[in-house]
Motif scaffolding. Structure first.
Motif, PDB file in Angstrom:
ATOM      1  N   GLU A 176     -17.616  34.231  18.739  1.00 44.27           N
ATOM      2  CA  GLU A 176     -17.263  35.007  17.548  1.00 44.27           C
ATOM      3  C   GLU A 176     -16.468  36.247  17.933  1.00 44.27           C
ATOM      4  O   GLU A 176     -15.493  36.597  17.265  1.00 44.27           O
ATOM      5  CB  GLU A 176     -18.517  35.398  16.778  1.00 44.27           C
ATOM      6  N   LEU A 177     -16.875  36.917  19.017  1.00 47.09           N
ATOM      7  CA  LEU A 177     -16.151  38.103  19.471  1.00 47.09           C
ATOM      8  C   LEU A 177     -14.732  37.755  19.878  1.00 47.09           C
ATOM      9  O   LEU A 177     -13.783  38.464  19.535  1.00 47.09           O
ATOM     10  CB  LEU A 177     -16.900  38.752  20.640  1.00 47.09           C
ATOM     11  N   LYS A 178     -14.587  36.640  20.569  1.00 39.05           N
ATOM     12  CA  LYS A 178     -13.245  36.189  20.977  1.00 39.05           C
ATOM     13  C   LYS A 178     -12.387  35.914  19.749  1.00 39.05           C
ATOM     14  O   LYS A 178     -11.216  36.295  19.697  1.00 39.05           O
ATOM     15  CB  LYS A 178     -13.373  34.937  21.832  1.00 39.05           C
ATOM     16  N   SER A 179     -12.987  35.286  18.739  1.00 38.94           N
ATOM     17  CA  SER A 179     -12.270  34.988  17.507  1.00 38.94           C
ATOM     18  C   SER A 179     -11.857  36.269  16.793  1.00 38.94           C
ATOM     19  O   SER A 179     -10.727  36.398  16.316  1.00 38.94           O
ATOM     20  CB  SER A 179     -13.143  34.125  16.601  1.00 38.94           C
ATOM     21  N   VAL A 180     -12.776  37.221  16.721  1.00 37.25           N
ATOM     22  CA  VAL A 180     -12.483  38.496  16.061  1.00 37.25           C
ATOM     23  C   VAL A 180     -11.360  39.221  16.795  1.00 37.25           C
ATOM     24  O   VAL A 180     -10.433  39.747  16.175  1.00 37.25           O
ATOM     25  CB  VAL A 180     -13.754  39.376  15.981  1.00 37.25           C
ATOM     26  N   LYS A 181     -11.441  39.237  18.133  1.00 34.52           N
ATOM     27  CA  LYS A 181     -10.385  39.893  18.911  1.00 34.52           C
ATOM     28  C   LYS A 181      -9.040  39.216  18.684  1.00 34.52           C
ATOM     29  O   LYS A 181      -8.016  39.879  18.566  1.00 34.52           O
ATOM     30  CB  LYS A 181     -10.731  39.880  20.394  1.00 34.52           C
ATOM     31  N   ALA A 182      -9.049  37.891  18.612  1.00 29.54           N
ATOM     32  CA  ALA A 182      -7.800  37.158  18.366  1.00 29.54           C
ATOM     33  C   ALA A 182      -7.246  37.503  16.995  1.00 29.54           C
ATOM     34  O   ALA A 182      -6.045  37.712  16.837  1.00 29.54           O
ATOM     35  CB  ALA A 182      -8.036  35.660  18.488  1.00 29.54           C
ATOM     36  N   ASN A 183      -8.126  37.572  15.990  1.00 28.39           N
ATOM     37  CA  ASN A 183      -7.680  37.912  14.637  1.00 28.39           C
ATOM     38  C   ASN A 183      -7.163  39.339  14.569  1.00 28.39           C
ATOM     39  O   ASN A 183      -6.181  39.609  13.893  1.00 28.39           O
ATOM     40  CB  ASN A 183      -8.806  37.714  13.631  1.00 28.39           C
ATOM     41  N   LEU A 184      -7.839  40.254  15.262  1.00 28.56           N
ATOM     42  CA  LEU A 184      -7.355  41.635  15.279  1.00 28.56           C
ATOM     43  C   LEU A 184      -5.995  41.706  15.952  1.00 28.56           C
ATOM     44  O   LEU A 184      -5.121  42.430  15.511  1.00 28.56           O
ATOM     45  CB  LEU A 184      -8.352  42.542  16.009  1.00 28.56           C
ATOM     46  N   GLY A 185      -5.842  40.937  17.015  1.00 30.76           N
ATOM     47  CA  GLY A 185      -4.548  40.891  17.686  1.00 30.76           C
ATOM     48  C   GLY A 185      -3.485  40.347  16.758  1.00 30.76           C
ATOM     49  O   GLY A 185      -2.378  40.854  16.702  1.00 30.76           O
ATOM     50  N   ASP A 186      -3.820  39.305  15.994  1.00 30.47           N
ATOM     51  CA  ASP A 186      -2.875  38.733  15.041  1.00 30.47           C
ATOM     52  C   ASP A 186      -2.519  39.747  13.968  1.00 30.47           C
ATOM     53  O   ASP A 186      -1.365  39.866  13.582  1.00 30.47           O
ATOM     54  CB  ASP A 186      -3.456  37.473  14.385  1.00 30.47           C
TER      55      ASP A 186
END
Length: 107
Positions: free
Chosen positions: A57-67
């Motif tokens: 979930e953290l990886k997903s959140v970081k990816a979304n924040l990056g996007d």
């Protein structure tokens, strides 16, 4: 002599009983230890699963924040590009006006 023999038989019976009791207690303690070990293993597995889920979930959140930051950056660059294009158009018009001025002054 008979009492010595009886004592010996009683002693052997007592030792056998204690040995059996000792093995029984050992077996019981062993089963309890195995059960407790299994319980701790289950707890560990559940904690590991929760940790892996959180990491995903953290990886997903970081990816979304990056996007999102990339989207914001793209929007900003597009606005800047539009402003520059407008500025270029304005400069072209000013250049044409100056050219026209120069050509009318020569006449």
């Amino acid at each position: 002599m008979e009492s010595t023999f009886q004592f010996y038989q009683d002693f052997v019976s007592f030792c056998e009983m204690n040995t059996t009791l000792g093995f029984g207690l050992f077996d019981l303690a062993n089963r309890e230890a195995v059960d407790e070990s299994a319980e701790w293993r289950l707890r560990f597995d559940e904690a590991e699963e929760r940790a892996n889920t959180c990491a995903k979930e953290l990886k997903s959140v970081k990816a979304n924040l990056g996007d999102n930051s990339m989207t914001k950056r793209l929007d900003m660059l597009q606005k800047e590009n539009m402003n520059l294009l407008e500025r270029v158009e304005t400069l072209k018009q000013e250049l044409e006006a100056e050219k026209l001025k120069c050509s009318t002054q020569k006449l």
